[in-house]
Design an enzyme around this catalytic site. Structure first.
Site, short mmCIF file in Angstrom:
data_model
loop_
_atom_site.label_atom_id
_atom_site.label_comp_id
_atom_site.label_asym_id
_atom_site.label_seq_id
_atom_site.Cartn_x
_atom_site.Cartn_y
_atom_site.Cartn_z
N ASN A 1 48.29 47.50 41.62
CA ASN A 1 48.94 48.79 41.87
C ASN A 1 49.86 49.06 40.68
OD1 ASN A 1 50.88 50.76 42.58
ND2 ASN A 1 50.46 50.46 44.74
N GLU B 1 47.48 53.68 42.80
CA GLU B 1 48.61 54.54 42.41
C GLU B 1 48.51 54.99 40.96
OE1 GLU B 1 52.49 52.94 44.64
OE2 GLU B 1 52.50 55.05 44.07
N ASP C 1 45.82 47.59 47.64
CA ASP C 1 47.15 47.62 48.24
C ASP C 1 46.99 48.06 49.69
OD1 ASP C 1 49.70 48.07 49.08
OD2 ASP C 1 50.26 49.39 47.41
N ASN D 1 49.30 47.71 51.99
CA ASN D 1 50.59 48.09 52.55
C ASN D 1 50.86 47.44 53.92
OD1 ASN D 1 52.34 49.64 50.85
ND2 ASN D 1 50.85 51.31 50.89
N ASP E 1 49.22 43.17 48.60
CA ASP E 1 47.97 43.41 47.89
C ASP E 1 47.02 42.25 48.21
OD1 ASP E 1 48.76 45.73 45.84
OD2 ASP E 1 50.44 44.31 46.01
N ASP F 1 56.14 47.96 40.09
CA ASP F 1 56.83 47.12 41.08
C ASP F 1 55.87 46.12 41.74
OD1 ASP F 1 55.69 49.37 42.21
OD2 ASP F 1 57.49 50.01 43.29
N HIS F 2 54.58 46.25 41.48
CA HIS F 2 53.60 45.26 41.93
C HIS F 2 53.21 44.34 40.77
CE1 HIS F 2 52.21 47.37 45.74
NE2 HIS F 2 52.93 48.32 45.15
#
Length: 258
Positions: free
Chosen positions: A7, A34, A147, A149, A218, A247-248
DNA sequence: ATGACCATCCCAGATGGA
């Protein structure tokens, strides 16, 4: 064959980080999430120069998924889940590459919960579960990567008690995850690392990465025929520490030749 | 317990993320 999911949190904003990681790690197949870019702004030229072919499904500002390959042609099989309209958010892309069917997905975040966004998450999850059943029934070698989530268990959250009301750790989301896995899928990272703390996401705030205050959201789910070929499943922590990074962190698996 | 940071887009501040 290495297959990765990443991501990127903005494929253009993170392009130097993405290219540096591709050069360093050289995964054969990569699922990106993303993109945060419309189709015409996908950086296909830079990705080709890095040695990859790609298909992508973007939309302005939000979401967006892509599949990259340096190992062979990408034969797209779907770009939305059954039951999603033409105007759906760009969260799913599926292709046959080098003898494996790859489903790259970006499951909705779902916060705040309760609310319409959480309802959309769970509806999307149900569509994924229904389609995953079809994929399993096909008997093909399939990888669901992306991802999700969802943190499946308490081991996948740095402070589980703080996340119980969050859409990422909500009982409904975890129940849906285990119903999906229960169809016959194998969580690749947990299969090889049953007791380790493994995270793939850390907030930008409060030095979360340095404190290892992370989440495992993930994932790779493998169809039964692929489990014997799974030799490694790792998270690349280094790129998460680079400047202007996502941020991943990227996660990847290695499959032995089939 | 809260707020912290980051990307995107008619370029300022709203929105979404997790």
């Amino acid at each position: 064959m290495k297959i990765a999911t990443y991501n990127v949190n903005g494929v253009n904003g993170r392009l130097p980080v993405l290219l540096r990681w591709l050069e360093q790690r050289q995964p054969e197949i990569v699922c990106l999430q993303e993109l945060k870019a419309p189709d015409e702004r996908f950086p296909i030229d830079a990705i080709r120069r890095a040695g990859y072919d790609a298909i992508w499904h973007g939309q302005p500002r939000w979401n967006g998924v892509a599949i990259l390959s340096r190992i062979g042609e990408i034969h797209e099989t779907r770009r939305r889940l059954p039951g999603e309209g033409e105007d759906a958010q760009s969260r799913y892309l599926e292709a046959a590459v080098n003898g494996v069917l790859i489903a790259g997905l970006y499951l909705p975040n779902g916060n705040p919960r309760p609310g319409p966004k959480f309802d959309y998450k769970m509806l999307w999850f149900e569509r994924l579960i229904a389609h995953a059943r079809e994929l399993l029934d096909s008997g093909l070698p399939v990888i669901l990567a992306g991802d999700f989530n969802v943190m499946p268990t308490e081991r996948d959250v740095y402070k589980p008690e703080r996340w119980v009301d969050d859409a990422l750790f909500a009982p409904e989301a975890r129940e849906a995850w285990f119903r999906l896995v229960g169809q016959g899928w194998t969580d690749a990272v947990r299969h090889l690392h049953p007791d380790e703390t493994v995270y793939t996401f850390w907030k930008y705030f409060r030095n979360a990465f340095v404190r290892n205050a992370g989440l495992r959201i993930d994932h790779f789910l493998l169809s039964p025929g692929l489990v014997d070929r799974l030799v490694r499943a790792e998270v690349d922590l280094e790129p998460r520490g680079w400047d202007k990074t996502s941020d991943h962190a990227p996660a990847w698996i290695e499959l032995a030749a089939g």
